[in-house]
Design an enzyme around this catalytic site. Sequence first.
Site, mmCIF file in Angstrom:
data_model
loop_
_atom_site.group_PDB
_atom_site.id
_atom_site.type_symbol
_atom_site.label_atom_id
_atom_site.label_comp_id
_atom_site.label_asym_id
_atom_site.label_seq_id
_atom_site.Cartn_x
_atom_site.Cartn_y
_atom_site.Cartn_z
ATOM 1 N N PHE A 129 44.104 -3.769 -29.292
ATOM 2 C CA PHE A 129 43.422 -2.532 -29.685
ATOM 3 C C PHE A 129 44.474 -1.471 -29.947
ATOM 4 O O PHE A 129 45.325 -1.202 -29.097
ATOM 5 C CB PHE A 129 42.462 -2.035 -28.605
ATOM 6 C CG PHE A 129 41.723 -0.791 -29.031
ATOM 7 C CD1 PHE A 129 40.651 -0.874 -29.912
ATOM 8 C CD2 PHE A 129 42.130 0.466 -28.593
ATOM 9 C CE1 PHE A 129 39.990 0.285 -30.347
ATOM 10 C CE2 PHE A 129 41.477 1.622 -29.020
ATOM 11 C CZ PHE A 129 40.404 1.526 -29.887
ATOM 12 N N ASP A 214 52.777 -0.718 -28.074
ATOM 13 C CA ASP A 214 51.689 0.255 -27.943
ATOM 14 C C ASP A 214 51.502 0.506 -26.454
ATOM 15 O O ASP A 214 50.914 -0.303 -25.754
ATOM 16 C CB ASP A 214 50.408 -0.285 -28.589
ATOM 17 C CG ASP A 214 49.240 0.701 -28.454
ATOM 18 O OD1 ASP A 214 49.340 1.651 -27.650
ATOM 19 O OD2 ASP A 214 48.226 0.498 -29.145
ATOM 20 N N LYS A 243 47.021 9.008 -24.405
ATOM 21 C CA LYS A 243 46.210 9.031 -23.167
ATOM 22 C C LYS A 243 46.792 9.904 -22.041
ATOM 23 O O LYS A 243 46.578 11.102 -22.036
ATOM 24 C CB LYS A 243 45.914 7.600 -22.718
ATOM 25 C CG LYS A 243 44.939 6.908 -23.704
ATOM 26 C CD LYS A 243 44.187 5.759 -23.111
ATOM 27 C CE LYS A 243 43.007 5.372 -23.985
ATOM 28 N NZ LYS A 243 43.240 4.295 -24.929
HETATM 29 C C1 PLP Z 1 43.105 4.141 -26.418
HETATM 30 C C2 PLP Z 1 44.106 3.331 -27.130
HETATM 31 C C3 PLP Z 1 44.470 3.598 -28.458
HETATM 32 C C4 PLP Z 1 43.776 4.639 -29.292
HETATM 33 O O1 PLP Z 1 43.876 5.920 -28.763
HETATM 34 P P1 PLP Z 1 42.939 7.095 -29.347
HETATM 35 O O2 PLP Z 1 43.480 8.310 -28.659
HETATM 36 O O3 PLP Z 1 41.538 6.762 -28.969
HETATM 37 O O4 PLP Z 1 43.115 7.125 -30.800
HETATM 38 C C5 PLP Z 1 45.479 2.846 -29.022
HETATM 39 N N1 PLP Z 1 46.085 1.876 -28.339
HETATM 40 C C6 PLP Z 1 45.761 1.573 -27.068
HETATM 41 C C7 PLP Z 1 46.484 0.489 -26.359
HETATM 42 C C8 PLP Z 1 44.744 2.281 -26.427
HETATM 43 O O5 PLP Z 1 44.400 1.970 -25.174
#
Ligand code: PLP
Length: 389
Positions: A129, A214, A243
């Site tokens: 994700f 990521d 986050k």
């Molecule tokens: C939450 C998340 C995203 C996306 O972040 P947003 O602030 O919702 O755009 C991308 N990568 C990972 C691993 C995430 O947990």
Amino acid sequence: MIPVVMPTYARADLAFERGEGVYLFTGDGRRFLDFAAGVAVNALGHCHPRLVKALTEQAGRVWHTSNLYRVPGQEKVAAKLVERTFADTVFFCNSGAEALECSIKMARRYHYAAGNPQRYRIICAEGAFHGRTLATVAAGGQKKHLEGFAPAVDGFDHVPFGNLNALRAAITDETAAILVEPVQGEGGIVPGDPDYLRRLRATADEFGLLLIFDEVQTGMGRTGTLFAHEQAGVTPDIMGVAKGLGGGFPVGGCLATAKAASGMVAGTHGSTFGGNPLAMAVAEEVLDVMAEPGFLGHVRAMGALLRAKVEAAASRTPGVVAEVRGLGLMLGFKPVMPNTEMVARLAANGLLTVGAGDNIVRLLPPLIIDESHVDEAAGILSRTFDEVK
Ligand SMILES: *Cc1c(COP(=O)(O)O)cnc(C)c1O
């Protein structure tokens, strides 16, 4: 009739009026132990006095100036991130998806600037994700996120997470980079083996690819080190964070080595809001709190304790929980019943959690929890497991 707020979320019927530390309170006076933490965002809990002070003091000075001018807060936050990581430089944005957009653009631009514009494809992991923009849903590769939004952005190839042979077999002379989460979050708390992460680094070096991590969910202390990749003893070329970085204030960052960012010259990327003074004031304070002696050790200690207590609760009620897994305070357990039902039952008993892929219930508490919060959560888990067994 369509609701005035576009109905793109399956929301729980709860609305909070106030937050304090590890607790959230509804308008009608109910108290919840918050082990969702806004999906790993409220790393320092709710209304941390130092964050409130940093934000309100900045609010009285200047809110926004745009990136037409220098933003001193960006220079300070970037210097701290550079000092504490592999990175030489940081681009500020407002969200995780934007941090990944920047990472993807940077990887393409790097090879373009090196005279290899044909190298634009990125190898990603199944179950990943990376956000909800057109490029990041293509990078995530999840059918449920792509459906109805064709054509998908081109340039992403998917291989099973953790399978190095499959990844190596997917490399072509069009490959630009490898992109993974060190621990898959939305996919269901799937930790990448440290050896796998080390081999990704070696493979990227062997083929001249950039390695992108990521760390939007795993970063900012969540797994017990400031960034999860530190535990594998490897560094990426590019990393997306968001986050926990703002502790609840929207902010993201794309960190990179000088080499990876060598194509990112003036005019190549931008954001109106990215790294605005309010966001930077809060992010700087978050970094300062996390740099205090003992902070990350506390996360590791609480992670080990919480995991042990969840495992104990699970083994007291056989047949309710199939598995407990995770790293630091990024934990998940797999109930035998649908995770949505378990999340709802836990909330009814006063504990907020988050669902994830593979029928996982995520426990993502603020990193400032103490033993009393772990005990309280374990009590609610035990009671709920008893109810459903
Ligand atoms: C939450 C998340 C995203 C996306 O972040 P947003 O602030 O919702 O755009 C991308 N990568 C990972 C691993 C995430 O947990």
